[in-house]
Motif scaffolding. Structure first.
Motif, PDB file in Angstrom:
ATOM      1  N   THR A  99      -3.622   1.885  -3.699  1.00 47.33           N
ATOM      2  CA  THR A  99      -3.019   3.048  -4.360  1.00 47.33           C
ATOM      3  C   THR A  99      -2.911   4.295  -3.495  1.00 47.33           C
ATOM      4  O   THR A  99      -2.326   5.284  -3.918  1.00 47.33           O
ATOM      5  CB  THR A  99      -3.824   3.412  -5.614  1.00 47.33           C
ATOM      6  N   GLY A 100      -3.498   4.270  -2.292  1.00 52.22           N
ATOM      7  CA  GLY A 100      -3.467   5.464  -1.453  1.00 52.22           C
ATOM      8  C   GLY A 100      -4.794   6.196  -1.519  1.00 52.22           C
ATOM      9  O   GLY A 100      -5.498   6.137  -2.520  1.00 52.22           O
ATOM     10  N   THR A 101      -5.106   6.866  -0.430  1.00 48.18           N
ATOM     11  CA  THR A 101      -6.441   7.456  -0.308  1.00 48.18           C
ATOM     12  C   THR A 101      -6.449   8.945  -0.594  1.00 48.18           C
ATOM     13  O   THR A 101      -5.477   9.649  -0.304  1.00 48.18           O
ATOM     14  CB  THR A 101      -7.024   7.212   1.100  1.00 48.18           C
ATOM     15  N   PRO A 102      -7.537   9.454  -1.153  1.00 47.62           N
ATOM     16  CA  PRO A 102      -7.697  10.894  -1.278  1.00 47.62           C
ATOM     17  C   PRO A 102      -8.217  11.516   0.025  1.00 47.62           C
ATOM     18  O   PRO A 102      -8.417  10.817   1.024  1.00 47.62           O
ATOM     19  CB  PRO A 102      -8.731  11.038  -2.395  1.00 47.62           C
ATOM     20  N   ARG A 107      -1.404  -0.863  12.988  1.00 46.60           N
ATOM     21  CA  ARG A 107      -2.677  -0.127  13.032  1.00 46.60           C
ATOM     22  C   ARG A 107      -3.571  -0.438  11.842  1.00 46.60           C
ATOM     23  O   ARG A 107      -4.772  -0.197  11.878  1.00 46.60           O
ATOM     24  CB  ARG A 107      -2.409   1.383  13.118  1.00 46.60           C
ATOM     25  N   LYS A 108      -2.992  -0.967  10.759  1.00 45.67           N
ATOM     26  CA  LYS A 108      -3.749  -1.245   9.534  1.00 45.67           C
ATOM     27  C   LYS A 108      -3.980  -2.732   9.294  1.00 45.67           C
ATOM     28  O   LYS A 108      -4.494  -3.108   8.255  1.00 45.67           O
ATOM     29  CB  LYS A 108      -3.001  -0.659   8.332  1.00 45.67           C
ATOM     30  N   SER A 109      -3.562  -3.583  10.246  1.00 42.52           N
ATOM     31  CA  SER A 109      -3.575  -5.025   9.987  1.00 42.52           C
ATOM     32  C   SER A 109      -4.606  -5.815  10.773  1.00 42.52           C
ATOM     33  O   SER A 109      -4.597  -7.043  10.732  1.00 42.52           O
ATOM     34  CB  SER A 109      -2.181  -5.614  10.252  1.00 42.52           C
ATOM     35  N   ALA A 146       0.842  -1.191   0.000  1.00 42.51           N
ATOM     36  CA  ALA A 146       0.000   0.000   0.000  1.00 42.51           C
ATOM     37  C   ALA A 146       0.879   1.243   0.000  1.00 42.51           C
ATOM     38  O   ALA A 146       1.949   1.254   0.615  1.00 42.51           O
ATOM     39  CB  ALA A 146      -0.914  -0.010   1.220  1.00 42.51           C
ATOM     40  N   TYR A 147       0.405   2.254  -0.692  1.00 45.34           N
ATOM     41  CA  TYR A 147       1.126   3.523  -0.714  1.00 45.34           C
ATOM     42  C   TYR A 147       0.489   4.473   0.289  1.00 45.34           C
ATOM     43  O   TYR A 147      -0.733   4.547   0.395  1.00 45.34           O
ATOM     44  CB  TYR A 147       1.133   4.111  -2.134  1.00 45.34           C
ATOM     45  N   PRO A 148       1.321   5.203   1.041  1.00 46.85           N
ATOM     46  CA  PRO A 148       0.783   6.180   1.998  1.00 46.85           C
ATOM     47  C   PRO A 148       0.360   7.434   1.233  1.00 46.85           C
ATOM     48  O   PRO A 148       0.211   7.366   0.016  1.00 46.85           O
ATOM     49  CB  PRO A 148       1.973   6.440   2.913  1.00 46.85           C
ATOM     50  N   ILE A 157     -10.771  -0.852   0.707  1.00 44.90           N
ATOM     51  CA  ILE A 157     -10.819   0.122   1.814  1.00 44.90           C
ATOM     52  C   ILE A 157      -9.676  -0.200   2.768  1.00 44.90           C
ATOM     53  O   ILE A 157      -9.587  -1.319   3.286  1.00 44.90           O
ATOM     54  CB  ILE A 157     -12.173   0.101   2.552  1.00 44.90           C
ATOM     55  N   ASP A 158      -8.800   0.777   2.932  1.00 48.84           N
ATOM     56  CA  ASP A 158      -7.646   0.631   3.824  1.00 48.84           C
ATOM     57  C   ASP A 158      -8.051   1.184   5.185  1.00 48.84           C
ATOM     58  O   ASP A 158      -7.916   2.371   5.439  1.00 48.84           O
ATOM     59  CB  ASP A 158      -6.461   1.393   3.204  1.00 48.84           C
ATOM     60  N   MET A 159      -8.569   0.290   6.048  1.00 46.17           N
ATOM     61  CA  MET A 159      -8.999   0.728   7.386  1.00 46.17           C
ATOM     62  C   MET A 159      -7.761   0.906   8.272  1.00 46.17           C
ATOM     63  O   MET A 159      -6.771   0.176   8.135  1.00 46.17           O
ATOM     64  CB  MET A 159      -9.922  -0.324   8.019  1.00 46.17           C
ATOM     65  N   HIS A 204     -11.771   5.186   7.649  1.00 48.16           N
ATOM     66  CA  HIS A 204     -11.875   4.575   6.318  1.00 48.16           C
ATOM     67  C   HIS A 204     -10.929   5.300   5.364  1.00 48.16           C
ATOM     68  O   HIS A 204     -10.744   6.520   5.462  1.00 48.16           O
ATOM     69  CB  HIS A 204     -13.312   4.702   5.786  1.00 48.16           C
ATOM     70  N   GLU A 205     -10.326   4.545   4.464  1.00 46.57           N
ATOM     71  CA  GLU A 205      -9.558   5.134   3.362  1.00 46.57           C
ATOM     72  C   GLU A 205     -10.007   4.442   2.079  1.00 46.57           C
ATOM     73  O   GLU A 205      -9.815   3.237   1.908  1.00 46.57           O
ATOM     74  CB  GLU A 205      -8.047   4.948   3.586  1.00 46.57           C
ATOM     75  N   CYS A 206     -10.597   5.209   1.182  1.00 47.19           N
ATOM     76  CA  CYS A 206     -11.136   4.706  -0.090  1.00 47.19           C
ATOM     77  C   CYS A 206     -10.008   4.593  -1.118  1.00 47.19           C
ATOM     78  O   CYS A 206      -9.348   5.593  -1.417  1.00 47.19           O
ATOM     79  CB  CYS A 206     -12.177   5.713  -0.565  1.00 47.19           C
ATOM     80  N   GLU A 207      -9.768   3.386  -1.617  1.00 44.70           N
ATOM     81  CA  GLU A 207      -8.626   3.221  -2.528  1.00 44.70           C
ATOM     82  C   GLU A 207      -8.954   2.277  -3.678  1.00 44.70           C
ATOM     83  O   GLU A 207      -9.794   1.386  -3.559  1.00 44.70           O
ATOM     84  CB  GLU A 207      -7.409   2.683  -1.737  1.00 44.70           C
ATOM     85  N   LEU A 208      -8.248   2.480  -4.767  1.00 42.97           N
ATOM     86  CA  LEU A 208      -8.287   1.526  -5.867  1.00 42.97           C
ATOM     87  C   LEU A 208      -7.297   0.408  -5.557  1.00 42.97           C
ATOM     88  O   LEU A 208      -6.159   0.677  -5.165  1.00 42.97           O
ATOM     89  CB  LEU A 208      -7.884   2.235  -7.168  1.00 42.97           C
TER      90      LEU A 208
HETATM   91 MN    MN Z   1      -4.225   4.034   2.670  1.00 39.32          MN
END
Ligand code: MN
Length: 273
Positions: free
Chosen positions: A243-246, A174-176, A80-82, A161-163, A130-134
């Motif tokens: 891909t990282g979240t907006p 924190r993301k796992s 995942a990209y930050p 979704i990168d929670m 929530h982080e919305c990602e492709l």
């Molecule tokens: Mn993310």
């Protein structure tokens, strides 16, 4: 074509002709462990899909009557990209940026499907966002892949979704948490996403639009993500890149409904427990 898993690990595909179960024609046992059948299917896809669609053991299925599972359960890697959108960096007041920091990883076991709830851990006083990602799915093995070749290595795309629990612990922890990477509802093959560098991704919490951005605004674009990652690690079929979240990230709470929709890819709605 859509490629998916359903009813406990069966493998299906959908095209203009309909939805089909290829589990028996492909010859996999959905109950076998570890559940790497989809990784294998992605690796074999180009060489076998035509024969499978014509195979007598490929059966039509009623899309309404099946339960979709996470389309990929055991990839080799979940990268995942930050901070990969300028405005998300601003809202987080973050000094991180994908073009400076490179990628991180989430536990593969955080992957969950379109019908699985997002289960929040008991961490009183902490925000879980929530982080919305492709999600990009790699289609073939590669190392030191150039920008120019990058799209040849993409099998397809999915909503992701990168929670994350906000805070100071290691990001990977924190993301796992289990269910912190809803992924699906299927993988759309790359030929059906003609311009992945210009598609809209949106996320709603309880029908309120929270994130609404276009992949053309990514700081590190899709070819560069693949180039950067493959300089470090060999990429394998089934590997996933988030891909990282907006901008627009925010907290979710028990009882919320989170919907993600990505143009040309699909949409799914997750319950938060
Ligand atoms: Mn993310």
């Amino acid at each position: 074509m859509k490629v998916f898993r359903f009813n406990g690990g069966r493998i299906g595909v959908a095209n203009q002709e309909g939805w089909f179960d290829v589990t028996d024609s492909y010859g996999v046992n959905p109950a076998s462990w570890p559940p790497v059948q989809m990784v294998q299917f992605i690796a074999d896809f180009d060489s076998c899909i035509k024969n499978l669609l014509a195979h007598a053991d490929t059966k039509p299925i009623d899309a309404e009557s099946i339960r979709l599972d996470v389309p990929l359960e055991w990839p080799n890697k979940l990268l995942a990209y930050p901070v990969n959108y300028v405005k998300h960096g601003e809202e987080m007041k973050s000094t991180n940026r994908a073009d400076r920091n490179g990628f991180f990883m989430k536990a593969n076991s955080s992957l969950s499907g379109p019908n699985d709830p997002i289960v929040l851990p008991e961490i009183p006083g902490r925000e879980i966002h929530h982080e919305c990602e492709l999600g990009i799915v790699i289609g073939k093995k590669g190392k030191n892949i150039s920008r120019e070749e990058a799209f040849d290595y993409i099998f397809g795309y999915a909503c992701l979704i990168d929670m994350v629990v906000r805070g100071k612990e290691e990001r990977v922890m924190r993301k796992s948490y289990d269910s912190f990477c809803p992924f699906g509802p299927w993988i759309v093959t790359a030929d059906e996403v003609p311009n992945p560098s210009n598609i809209q991704a949106r996320l709603w919490v309880n029908d309120v639009l929270k994130q609404d951005a276009n992949t053309k605004d990514l700081i590190v674009d899709i070819p560069e993500m693949i180039q950067t990652a493959s300089r470090v690690a060999t990429l394998y079929p089934g590997d996933i890149i988030a891909t990282g979240t907006p901008e627009g990230v925010g907290p979710v709470n028990r009882g919320d409904r989170v919907r993600i929709a990505i143009e040309n890819v699909g949409e799914m709605t997750l319950q938060v427990k």
